[in-house]
Design an enzyme around this catalytic site. Structure first.
Site, PDB file in Angstrom:
ATOM      1  N   HIS A 154     -15.214 -67.561 -51.632  1.00  0.00           N
ATOM      2  CA  HIS A 154     -14.865 -67.068 -50.292  1.00  0.00           C
ATOM      3  C   HIS A 154     -16.149 -66.935 -49.481  1.00  0.00           C
ATOM      4  CE1 HIS A 154     -10.844 -64.861 -51.366  1.00  0.00           C
ATOM      5  NE2 HIS A 154     -10.597 -66.022 -50.802  1.00  0.00           N
ATOM      6  N   CYS A 182     -14.212 -57.193 -49.870  1.00  0.00           N
ATOM      7  CA  CYS A 182     -12.870 -57.636 -50.279  1.00  0.00           C
ATOM      8  C   CYS A 182     -11.854 -56.507 -50.284  1.00  0.00           C
ATOM      9  CB  CYS A 182     -12.911 -58.227 -51.695  1.00  0.00           C
ATOM     10  SG  CYS A 182     -13.859 -59.728 -51.874  1.00  0.00           S
ATOM     11  N   ARG A 222     -10.721 -71.786 -51.110  1.00  0.00           N
ATOM     12  CA  ARG A 222      -9.518 -70.986 -50.883  1.00  0.00           C
ATOM     13  C   ARG A 222      -8.899 -71.192 -49.496  1.00  0.00           C
ATOM     14  NH1 ARG A 222      -8.914 -66.632 -54.330  1.00  0.00           N
ATOM     15  NH2 ARG A 222      -9.814 -67.096 -56.370  1.00  0.00           N
TER      16      ARG A 222
END
Length: 298
Positions: free
Chosen positions: A196, A292, A167
């Site tokens: 991630h 997140c 990403r």
């Protein structure tokens, strides 16, 4: 000190050489009003389209919000936006910084997936109202940088850990290092389920990290084990299915983590941390959990 480090032989400093930084005292949360799984942009979303219990998601989010308030953090709540079901994962759209002089600045992200690109301007509004200097990356040079999904501040030290491979691009860390005058340790991610850095590395305090080892190269693991005195390892099941490493430890003492991470929680408690378990099962369907779902701010 600006430099990007990819191997141990490039390390020419220790943690004690680095500038101290204050721990953030604020947290940004985005309401999950429009949260749902409407597409598949990571392996965890597969099979979950249309399967979110929105009432349960709201309850899970409220419990997290209350926990940050109880910890003494100022909580800034931003409204979600229709058409952006993943905006609730507000760690991804930006990377904030505070200088030694107290100047606040932020590098805005360039989302990898088309479905999420429109989230960034709405998150930028928060920074504009909070006296941050806004920095935009050159989109002709960089098509991928997902903020603190991949770029993690070391606890209370001027050092960034930067993940790349899925990403965020490796090259973006040269610009970030120069912009913030901060060294970056760049780690290649090698398992698409850990797309991630915040899914496989949780920085707990200045000396302790929680990791899923198989998400990293040998060079990356060597860097982690060289800098951190204490490294706690999560099992494949707890890291992949329960997002154990997507925990957060805002104050270096209290760990917020998805419930059910039995093995990791024992290790955390043995290491002296206070563990707070939360249900984020609805958000796991979209490939995100506790870390997140927030952005720590100064």
């Amino acid at each position: 000190m600006s430099k990007v480090i990819t191997s141990v032989n490039q390390l020419d400093f220790s943690l004690s050489d680095l500038e101290d930084m204050p721990a953030p005292g604020k947290v940004l949360l985005v309401k999950p009003t429009y949260f749902s799984v409407e597409y598949v942009i990571n392996p965890h979303m597969e099979g979950n389209i249309g399967d979110v219990d929105k009432l349960q998601a709201q309850n899970e989010w409220e419990h997290l919000k209350s926990a940050y308030e109880e910890l003494g953090l100022y909580v800034h709540v931003q409204e979600g936006k229709r058409g952006y079901p993943d905006m609730v994962f507000c760690a991804n759209q930006s990377l904030p910084n505070i200088t030694k002089e107290g100047k606040k600045e932020v590098i805005m992200g360039v989302m990898h997936s088309d479905q999420r690109k429109g989230e960034v301007p709405y998150i930028q509004e928060v920074y504009e109202k909070s006296s941050y200097d806004i920095v935009h990356l050159d989109k002709d040079r960089f098509s991928d940088f997902e903020g603190m999904g991949d770029a993690l501040w070391h606890f209370e030290k001027r050092l960034i850990w930067g993940g790349y491979g899925y990403r965020s691009s490796k090259e973006v860390y040269d610009v970030i290092s120069d912009t913030f005058d901060t060294p970056v340790i760049a780690l290649e991610l090698i398992d698409e389920r850990f797309y991630h850095l915040d899914t496989c590395l949780c920085i707990l305090d200045s000396e302790t990290a929680l990791i899923y080892p198989k998400a990293f190269t040998d060079e990356g693991l060597e860097l982690i084990r060289t800098i951190f005195k204490n490294v706690i390892e999560a099992s494949k099941y707890e890291a992949e299915k329960l997002f154990a490493c997507n925990a957060t430890c805002p104050d270096g003492k209290n760990v917020f983590i998805q419930q059910g991470c039995v093995d990791v929680n024992h290790k955390l408690k043995d290491a002296g941390f206070k563990v707070h378990e939360f249900s984020t099962y609805e958000f796991l369907k979209s490939g995100g959990s506790v870390f997140c779902m927030k952005m720590l701010l100064w």
